[in-house]
Design a protein around this motif. Structure first.
Motif, PDB file in Angstrom:
ATOM      1  N   THR A 103       5.209 -13.114  23.425  1.00 12.64           N
ATOM      2  CA  THR A 103       4.211 -14.082  23.891  1.00 12.64           C
ATOM      3  C   THR A 103       2.816 -13.589  23.531  1.00 12.64           C
ATOM      4  OG1 THR A 103       4.100 -13.040  26.083  1.00 12.64           O
ATOM      5  CG2 THR A 103       5.659 -14.865  25.812  1.00 12.64           C
ATOM      6  N   SER A 104       1.922 -14.530  23.254  1.00 11.52           N
ATOM      7  CA  SER A 104       0.526 -14.223  22.916  1.00 11.52           C
ATOM      8  C   SER A 104       0.445 -13.069  21.929  1.00 11.52           C
ATOM      9  CB  SER A 104      -0.274 -13.899  24.194  1.00 11.52           C
ATOM     10  OG  SER A 104      -0.250 -14.975  25.095  1.00 11.52           O
ATOM     11  N   ALA A 105       1.122 -13.216  20.806  1.00 14.77           N
ATOM     12  CA  ALA A 105       1.247 -12.099  19.866  1.00 14.77           C
ATOM     13  C   ALA A 105       1.418 -12.615  18.447  1.00 14.77           C
ATOM     14  CB  ALA A 105       2.444 -11.240  20.254  1.00 14.77           C
ATOM     15  N   THR A 106       1.333 -11.654  17.516  1.00 15.97           N
ATOM     16  CA  THR A 106       1.707 -11.903  16.129  1.00 15.97           C
ATOM     17  C   THR A 106       3.083 -11.299  15.913  1.00 15.97           C
ATOM     18  OG1 THR A 106      -0.598 -11.843  15.375  1.00 15.97           O
ATOM     19  CG2 THR A 106       1.123 -11.519  13.710  1.00 15.97           C
ATOM     20  N   THR A 107       3.998 -12.087  15.401  1.00  9.32           N
ATOM     21  CA  THR A 107       5.380 -11.626  15.228  1.00  9.32           C
ATOM     22  C   THR A 107       5.469 -10.633  14.067  1.00  9.32           C
ATOM     23  OG1 THR A 107       5.941 -13.430  13.709  1.00  9.32           O
ATOM     24  CG2 THR A 107       6.208 -13.854  16.081  1.00  9.32           C
ATOM     25  N   PRO A 108       6.536  -9.856  13.992  1.00  9.91           N
ATOM     26  CA  PRO A 108       6.680  -8.886  12.902  1.00  9.91           C
ATOM     27  C   PRO A 108       6.574  -9.498  11.503  1.00  9.91           C
ATOM     28  CG  PRO A 108       8.286  -8.431  14.606  1.00  9.91           C
ATOM     29  CD  PRO A 108       7.636  -9.732  14.976  1.00  9.91           C
ATOM     30  N   ASP A 109       6.905 -10.776  11.362  1.00  8.24           N
ATOM     31  CA  ASP A 109       6.800 -11.416  10.055  1.00  8.24           C
ATOM     32  C   ASP A 109       5.492 -12.181   9.871  1.00  8.24           C
ATOM     33  OD1 ASP A 109       7.582 -13.250  11.958  1.00  8.24           O
ATOM     34  OD2 ASP A 109       9.213 -14.116  10.783  1.00  8.24           O
ATOM     35  N   GLY A 110       4.530 -11.960  10.805  1.00  2.00           N
ATOM     36  CA  GLY A 110       3.179 -12.441  10.583  1.00  2.00           C
ATOM     37  C   GLY A 110       2.815 -13.796  11.134  1.00  2.00           C
ATOM     38  N   TYR A 111       3.619 -14.364  12.022  1.00  8.44           N
ATOM     39  CA  TYR A 111       3.302 -15.660  12.611  1.00  8.44           C
ATOM     40  C   TYR A 111       2.747 -15.485  14.024  1.00  8.44           C
ATOM     41  CZ  TYR A 111       5.889 -17.583   8.674  1.00  8.44           C
ATOM     42  OH  TYR A 111       6.311 -17.906   7.412  1.00  8.44           O
ATOM     43  N   THR A 112       2.120 -16.543  14.522  1.00  6.01           N
ATOM     44  CA  THR A 112       1.460 -16.479  15.820  1.00  6.01           C
ATOM     45  C   THR A 112       2.249 -17.259  16.861  1.00  6.01           C
ATOM     46  OG1 THR A 112      -0.703 -16.358  14.735  1.00  6.01           O
ATOM     47  CG2 THR A 112      -0.685 -16.934  17.078  1.00  6.01           C
ATOM     48  N   VAL A 113       2.377 -16.680  18.058  1.00  4.81           N
ATOM     49  CA  VAL A 113       3.009 -17.374  19.180  1.00  4.81           C
ATOM     50  C   VAL A 113       2.020 -17.426  20.341  1.00  4.81           C
ATOM     51  CG1 VAL A 113       5.378 -16.807  18.534  1.00  4.81           C
ATOM     52  CG2 VAL A 113       4.098 -15.218  19.959  1.00  4.81           C
ATOM     53  N   ASP A 114       2.080 -18.489  21.118  1.00 10.09           N
ATOM     54  CA  ASP A 114       1.138 -18.654  22.228  1.00 10.09           C
ATOM     55  C   ASP A 114       1.632 -17.966  23.485  1.00 10.09           C
ATOM     56  OD1 ASP A 114       3.084 -20.307  23.321  1.00 10.09           O
ATOM     57  OD2 ASP A 114       1.983 -22.172  22.973  1.00 10.09           O
ATOM     58  N   GLU A 115       0.963 -18.244  24.597  1.00  6.78           N
ATOM     59  CA  GLU A 115       1.291 -17.573  25.855  1.00  6.78           C
ATOM     60  C   GLU A 115       2.686 -17.910  26.363  1.00  6.78           C
ATOM     61  OE1 GLU A 115      -0.749 -21.450  26.725  1.00  6.78           O
ATOM     62  OE2 GLU A 115      -1.114 -19.730  25.395  1.00  6.78           O
ATOM     63  N   SER A 116       3.252 -19.029  25.926  1.00  4.75           N
ATOM     64  CA  SER A 116       4.618 -19.381  26.322  1.00  4.75           C
ATOM     65  C   SER A 116       5.649 -18.823  25.347  1.00  4.75           C
ATOM     66  CB  SER A 116       4.776 -20.902  26.398  1.00  4.75           C
ATOM     67  OG  SER A 116       4.790 -21.481  25.099  1.00  4.75           O
ATOM     68  N   GLY A 117       5.184 -18.274  24.214  1.00  3.92           N
ATOM     69  CA  GLY A 117       6.082 -17.744  23.199  1.00  3.92           C
ATOM     70  C   GLY A 117       6.343 -18.700  22.055  1.00  3.92           C
ATOM     71  N   ALA A 118       5.822 -19.926  22.141  1.00  2.68           N
ATOM     72  CA  ALA A 118       6.078 -20.923  21.108  1.00  2.68           C
ATOM     73  C   ALA A 118       5.251 -20.644  19.859  1.00  2.68           C
ATOM     74  CB  ALA A 118       5.783 -22.321  21.627  1.00  2.68           C
ATOM     75  N   TRP A 119       5.858 -20.864  18.698  1.00  2.72           N
ATOM     76  CA  TRP A 119       5.175 -20.700  17.414  1.00  2.72           C
ATOM     77  C   TRP A 119       4.056 -21.717  17.291  1.00  2.72           C
ATOM     78  CZ3 TRP A 119       7.523 -23.238  12.502  1.00  2.72           C
ATOM     79  CH2 TRP A 119       6.695 -23.007  11.407  1.00  2.72           C
ATOM     80  N   ILE A 120       2.858 -21.234  16.937  1.00  2.00           N
ATOM     81  CA  ILE A 120       1.721 -22.117  16.740  1.00  2.00           C
ATOM     82  C   ILE A 120       1.132 -21.906  15.349  1.00  2.00           C
ATOM     83  CG2 ILE A 120       1.104 -22.337  19.186  1.00  2.00           C
ATOM     84  CD1 ILE A 120      -1.057 -20.240  18.747  1.00  2.00           C
ATOM     85  N   LYS A 121       0.571 -22.971  14.829  1.00  2.00           N
ATOM     86  CA  LYS A 121      -0.097 -22.932  13.530  1.00  2.00           C
ATOM     87  C   LYS A 121      -1.376 -23.731  13.642  1.00  2.00           C
ATOM     88  CE  LYS A 121       0.752 -23.838   8.613  1.00  2.00           C
ATOM     89  NZ  LYS A 121       1.740 -24.358   7.615  1.00  2.00           N
ATOM     90  N   ASP A 122      -2.502 -23.092  13.317  1.00  2.00           N
ATOM     91  CA  ASP A 122      -3.816 -23.725  13.464  1.00  2.00           C
ATOM     92  C   ASP A 122      -3.997 -24.260  14.881  1.00  2.00           C
ATOM     93  OD1 ASP A 122      -4.374 -23.219  10.757  1.00  2.00           O
ATOM     94  OD2 ASP A 122      -3.430 -25.103  10.137  1.00  2.00           O
ATOM     95  N   GLY A 123      -3.491 -23.497  15.857  1.00  2.00           N
ATOM     96  CA  GLY A 123      -3.659 -23.849  17.256  1.00  2.00           C
ATOM     97  C   GLY A 123      -2.707 -24.905  17.784  1.00  2.00           C
TER      98      GLY A 123
END
Length: 244
Positions: free
Chosen positions: A67-87
């Protein structure tokens, strides 16, 4: 029937599509470390990306959702853990359709859809499991005629013939043998069920379960390979919960 050969060819193509890649009782849980998703069979999603409820989440090797992190493969997840792109949270549909049939996509499964042949193939994401599910629907004008002329007995005979012709086309099931067949009733309709046993190319035992159903002028197929998957205690649950 005049279109049996076409149906057989289409189903064979569907198995080729799914070869590269089987209740909704799974649930999100939380402990002192974080959130995780537990499947119906008691296992947890881990080691990669999974679609759950139409959103994509990354689970580490211990099974916890980042959650609220960059995954090992370089993608962004929000506070719920969902993948986000450009917010924006990225989503996918939670159901797919072939002909007049809708199919609910199980959590933790990837799928491929071939609109030309009218087939959907499912498999468990991030696993070496041989388990696969193929769903297919074919319009056949003569079904209504058969039903009117011979009733359910005629449809059962058609089902038997079509399944018998299709089984030899499933080349990865060696030495297939019909173990049992029966009629099954679900809240969404009646299906004919066939259990085949055989071996894979390495001589390992393999089960193949074949379901057929008739709706109007449509014949529906669900083929489940290698037993129930992570979200199903048994394959009847897929028919009951995922087919509409």
């Amino acid at each position: 029937m005049r279109r049996r050969n076409w149906i057989t060819a289409a189903l064979t193509a569907g198995f080729m599509l799914t070869a590269a890649f089987t209740s909704f009782a799974g649930e999100w849980k939380q402990d002192t470390t974080g959130w995780f998703y537990q499947n119906t069979d008691g296992s947890c999603l881990s080691g990669g990306w999974y679609w759950v409820g139409g959103r994509s989440y990354y689970f580490n090797d211990q099974g916890y959702c980042l959650t609220s992190a960059t995954t090992p493969d370089g993608y962004t997840v929000d506070e719920s853990g969902a993948w986000i792109k450009d917010g924006t949270v990225q989503t996918r549909e939670t159901e797919a359709s072939v002909s007049g049939m809708k199919v609910i996509i199980p959590n933790g499964y990837d799928y491929i859809k071939d609109d030309e042949s009218g087939m959907i193939g499912f498999h468990e994401a991030n696993t070496d499991s041989d388990g696969r599910i193929l769903v297919m629907a074919v319009e056949e004008e003569s079904i209504s005629y058969l039903r009117a002329l011979f009733g359910e007995e005629g449809l059962k005979e058609l089902s038997d013939v079509v399944v018998e012709e299709m089984i030899p086309e499933i080349t990865f099931l060696q030495n297939p043998s019909l173990i049992s067949s029966s009629a099954k009733a679900y809240s969404t309709g009646s299906w004919y069920y066939y259990l085949y046993k055989g071996t894979d190319e390495d001589g390992k035992g393999m089960d193949l379960e074949f379901y057929t159903s008739f709706s109007g002028s449509e014949i529906r197929f669900v083929v489940i390979i290698a037993g129930s998957g992570r979200e199903f205690n048994n394959n009847d649950e897929f028919i009951e919960n995922c087919i509409r």
